[in-house]
Write a protein that holds these residues in place. Structure first.
Motif, PDB file in Angstrom:
ATOM      1  N   CYS A  37       1.067  -1.135  -0.409  1.00  0.00           N
ATOM      2  CA  CYS A  37       0.013   0.130   0.251  1.00  0.00           C
ATOM      3  C   CYS A  37       0.551   0.750  -0.087  1.00  0.00           C
ATOM      4  O   CYS A  37       2.033   1.690   0.387  1.00  0.00           O
ATOM      5  CB  CYS A  37      -0.579  -0.069   0.798  1.00  0.00           C
ATOM      6  SG  CYS A  37      -1.838   1.184   1.248  1.00  0.00           S
ATOM      7  N   PHE A  39       0.022   4.159   0.931  1.00  0.00           N
ATOM      8  CA  PHE A  39      -0.829   4.954   1.992  1.00  0.00           C
ATOM      9  C   PHE A  39      -0.404   4.893   3.263  1.00  0.00           C
ATOM     10  O   PHE A  39      -0.584   5.304   3.923  1.00  0.00           O
ATOM     11  CB  PHE A  39      -2.243   5.026   1.366  1.00  0.00           C
ATOM     12  CG  PHE A  39      -2.644   6.012   0.418  1.00  0.00           C
ATOM     13  CD1 PHE A  39      -2.054   6.644  -0.918  1.00  0.00           C
ATOM     14  CD2 PHE A  39      -2.825   4.410  -0.084  1.00  0.00           C
ATOM     15  CE1 PHE A  39      -3.046   6.912  -1.847  1.00  0.00           C
ATOM     16  CE2 PHE A  39      -3.780   4.902  -1.918  1.00  0.00           C
ATOM     17  CZ  PHE A  39      -4.022   6.448  -2.564  1.00  0.00           C
ATOM     18  N   HIS A  40       0.350   3.841   3.803  1.00  0.00           N
ATOM     19  CA  HIS A  40       1.013   3.423   4.444  1.00  0.00           C
ATOM     20  C   HIS A  40       1.412   2.077   4.694  1.00  0.00           C
ATOM     21  O   HIS A  40       1.911   1.758   3.696  1.00  0.00           O
ATOM     22  CB  HIS A  40      -0.359   2.647   5.315  1.00  0.00           C
ATOM     23  CG  HIS A  40      -0.775   1.436   5.607  1.00  0.00           C
ATOM     24  ND1 HIS A  40      -1.711   0.447   4.416  1.00  0.00           N
ATOM     25  CD2 HIS A  40      -0.535   0.296   6.394  1.00  0.00           C
ATOM     26  CE1 HIS A  40      -1.110  -0.989   5.117  1.00  0.00           C
ATOM     27  NE2 HIS A  40      -1.065  -0.804   6.027  1.00  0.00           N
ATOM     28  N   CYS A  58      -6.857  -1.190   0.583  1.00  0.00           N
ATOM     29  CA  CYS A  58      -6.067  -1.536   0.939  1.00  0.00           C
ATOM     30  C   CYS A  58      -7.015  -1.704   2.550  1.00  0.00           C
ATOM     31  O   CYS A  58      -7.854  -1.563   2.863  1.00  0.00           O
ATOM     32  CB  CYS A  58      -5.407  -0.606   1.500  1.00  0.00           C
ATOM     33  SG  CYS A  58      -4.130  -0.970   2.446  1.00  0.00           S
ATOM     34  N   GLY A  60      -4.830  -2.367   4.318  1.00  0.00           N
ATOM     35  CA  GLY A  60      -4.278  -2.369   5.888  1.00  0.00           C
ATOM     36  C   GLY A  60      -4.849  -1.414   6.412  1.00  0.00           C
ATOM     37  O   GLY A  60      -5.200  -1.147   7.861  1.00  0.00           O
ATOM     38  N   CYS A  61      -5.320   0.056   5.579  1.00  0.00           N
ATOM     39  CA  CYS A  61      -5.663   1.207   6.101  1.00  0.00           C
ATOM     40  C   CYS A  61      -7.070   1.473   5.857  1.00  0.00           C
ATOM     41  O   CYS A  61      -7.496   2.163   6.169  1.00  0.00           O
ATOM     42  CB  CYS A  61      -4.426   2.761   6.126  1.00  0.00           C
ATOM     43  SG  CYS A  61      -4.483   2.378   3.477  1.00  0.00           S
TER      44      CYS A  61
HETATM   45 ZN   LIG Z   1      -3.156   1.150   3.128  1.00  0.00          ZN
END
Ligand SMILES: [Zn+2]
Length: 664
Positions: A37, A39-40, A58, A60-61
């Motif tokens: 990802c 973004f994180h 995503c 994760g985030c």
């Molecule tokens: Zn993410």
């Protein structure tokens, strides 16, 4: 304002995998593409791209959306900017009605800097090829260095005349505002307010951003005067940020993706030399030592970096430590070093393109092993130095996020260093434990095996290590809150899995055993009559699905993805972009490995249904047990026990089924 037709055209043309692919290295996995990802911070991929649906998500985030959304989030663009970016990428002409706002003012400044830089680049190039001074000094320098004309042209190399204001004057004559020339650093204003050129009497290397626009310059002096710096670079500006620019990336990105490898060199001339050897996947960190941003930039295109080193022992040792940074980003690092006294540039010109290519192909060494070899050679037989090396090497290995990869290196280094594997492993675990403690000093109770990385919040369930202890083992068998919340989360996962299967495969026609030519959507709904969903969103989706089927319609995934209720739309996006994320967890726990769920769709669908049913049946059994314990009347107890026996039988059947059919 960009007109509707243009927007539609952009949306039709933009392909999510290409748009995201410019920033994230995507790998195929099942029906979708996955990557780390952007973004994180993460080292194991939980970022999914669904080509057929044109969306990303995503796990994760939680970020997700379409191509435009991605560009807005990633490049911090406003909606119209993101559309323009996509339009440029796909050569779509943007039709718009002009609207002057503050945003466009900043955009206009940047645009003016790009224009000024492009003007300068062309000016320098013209000087090199068309003026006497340029030809006799600049061009002849490049030719003496052995560069071919096609390479000189490809990189738009140029020459800045040896006068105070050749460029500044030309820019003024061409009606360019000196304000922007100054902002790019090409012109400098003295105390008297007079402008003069930064680059004088130098050969010029324009630096392109990765979409190919000129953002800065490197200039090399041709004077032998020791007081003149050999290289001068453009200063930072609104369009040029050294730490996240790689020289040559624009020309290299396609080749990097194709070769799934990126060669990293030190200077401009090295990039040119490697290109001249017909190897195009090469970039330089020029102007700075390698930064995290630059590594991330490479990671958008490949997970593999090969460093081409100068053959200078002191330089190598100094830079070894810096390379741990690449390992930390989860990339694979290989190293090629050149004979003492040679750099890629000089070596290529010495041996020629063919031999150069062969040399780098045959002399690639994995970074960890390279480091071990280099340090060992340096330490000789000195036992104290050798002990230091072991620590140093294991420190590097501990930076590798992938524990399987790390353990392979431990094994190889054990051979190389002649140290037992178990000693290296214990060293590795100590380093990791210390690092974890440093990272979260207050997390005494968190489950951490030395081979498990600390994951971001909320990701624990999704990434439960297959070989690690179960949650019950970690938290104890007691019905503590932790176990309780894990169990409820598990219920949710299984309900979501059913919704995912409906959205992903509802329209597939199948014939299994007794059913003949039936849609999977109908099949799943039929099999859910005795199941109550706990999760409200899942329940809503299932209810809508069921009522549509009852009305003779088969709902599409898009119906839910575009649902006016945002919570439903979000869940649908999440689930339909996730081929395995949710199911993998329990498949792993039950040691069931399904390589590609579409290969055995029957097992996948039935597995999902039966896991959910088993979970529900287990709950009923537990409830009954409680009731039996609490019941004082013997007859009532008898009835409850009969019911228990009956349901227990159902549970056994389900378990038997799961054990026999799904394990494929
Ligand atoms: Zn993410």
């Amino acid at each position: 304002m960009i007109n509707r037709e243009t927007i539609d055209k952009i949306m039709e043309t933009a392909r999510i995998e290409e748009v995201v692919g410019d920033f994230v290295h995507l790998k195929k996995r099942g029906a979708s593409l996955i990557g780390n990802c952007p973004f994180h911070g993460e080292k194991t991929p939980s970022f999914h791209v669904s080509v057929s649906k044109g969306i990303y998500k995503c796990f994760g985030c939680g970020k997700g959306g379409d191509s435009v959304r991605f560009i807005m989030e990633h490049e911090k663009y406003a909606y119209p900017e993101a559309l323009k970016y996509l339009a440029q990428k796909y050569n779509i002409e943007v039709e718009e009605t002009f609207d002057y706002t503050q945003d466009t003012e900043l955009q206009n400044t940047k645009e003016s800097l790009f224009v000024a830089s492009q003007f300068a680049s062309q000016f320098f190039e013209t000087q090199l090829w068309e003026t006497d001074e340029g030809k006799s000094i600049g061009l002849s320098y490049f030719k003496e260095r052995g560069f071919r004309e096609d390479i000189i042209r490809k990189f738009n190399l140029g020459y800045s005349p040896d006068t105070w204001d050749a460029l500044t004057e030309a820019a003024q004559a061409a009606q360019h505002s000196l304000e922007f020339l100054e902002k790019t650093g090409l012109s400098i204003k003295n105390e008297k307010g007079k402008y003069y050129d930064r680059f004088r009497g130098r050969v010029m290397f324009p630096i392109h951003n990765f979409t190919g626009r000129v953002i800065g310059f490197g200039g090399r002096t041709l004077k032998t005067d020791k007081n003149v710096p050999k290289y001068v670079n453009s200063p930072e500006s609104e369009i040029y940020h050294k730490s996240n620019v790689l020289y040559g990336l624009f020309h290299a990105k396609k080749a990097i993706r194709e070769a799934d490898n990126c060669y990293l060199v030190e200077g401009y001339a090295d990039v040119l030399a490697v290109h001249q050897a017909y190897i195009e996947n090469v970039v330089a960190s020029s102007g700075t030592s390698l930064t995290i941003e630059q590594i991330k930039l490479i990671a958008r295109f490949t997970q593999n970096i090969t460093i081409l080193y100068d053959g200078d022992a002191a330089g190598i040792k100094a830079s070894l430590r810096g390379l741990d940074m690449i390992l930390e980003e989860g990339l694979n690092v290989k190293v090629v070093s050149f004979p003492e006294g040679d750099d890629p540039d000089s070596y290529m010109h010495k041996v020629g393109a063919g031999a150069f290519k062969t040399y780098i192909e045959e002399n690639r060494l994995d970074f960890i092993l390279y480091k071990a070899n280099t340090l060992l050679a340096d330490a000789g037989k000195d036992p104290i130095k050798r002990a230091g090396i072991i620590r140093d090497i294991v420190e590097s290995i501990a930076k590798i996020p992938d524990s399987i990869k790390a353990s392979v290196f431990i094994r190889e280094c054990s051979r190389l260093l002649e140290v037992e594997e178990r000693i290296l492993l214990s060293e590795l675990n100590t380093i990791r434990a210390t690092r974890l403690k440093k990272a979260n000093p207050n997390s005494g109770s968190a489950p951490t095996s030395p081979f498990t990385r600390a994951e971001g919040p909320g990701s624990r369930l999704d990434h439960w290590p297959a070989d690690g202890p179960s949650p019950e083992e970690l938290y104890g068998e007691s019905s503590s809150e932790a176990v309780q919340s894990l169990k409820i989360a598990d219920d949710l996962l299984q309900e979501q899995e059913i919704v995912r299967l409906l959205l992903s495969y509802g329209h597939e026609l199948v014939s299994w055993d007794k059913i003949d030519n039936m849609y999977i959507g109908s099949f799943i709904i039929q099999n859910l009559t005795d199941v109550t969903f706990e999760n409200d969103l899942c329940k809503q989706i299932i209810d809508v699905y069921r009522s549509e089927i009852e009305n003779g319609q088969l709902p599409t995934a898009n119906q839910f993805i575009k649902h006016p209720n945002h919570a439903i739309a979000d869940l649908a996006i999440t689930l339909s972009t996730s081929p395995y994320a949710l199911s993998e967890n329990w498949y792993n726990r039950h040691q069931i490995y399904v390589r590609d769920e579409t290969i055995n769709l029957k097992a996948t669908i039935l597995g999902g249904l039966y896991h959910l049913k088993k979970r529900k049946v287990d709950r009923i059994l537990n409830q009954l047990l409680e009731e039996i314990k609490a019941e004082t009347d013997a007859t009532n107890q008898e009835i409850l026990m009969q019911r228990y026996a009956y349901i227990k039988n159902v549970e056994r059947e389900i378990s038997k089924y799961l054990g026999s059919v799904i394990v494929k």
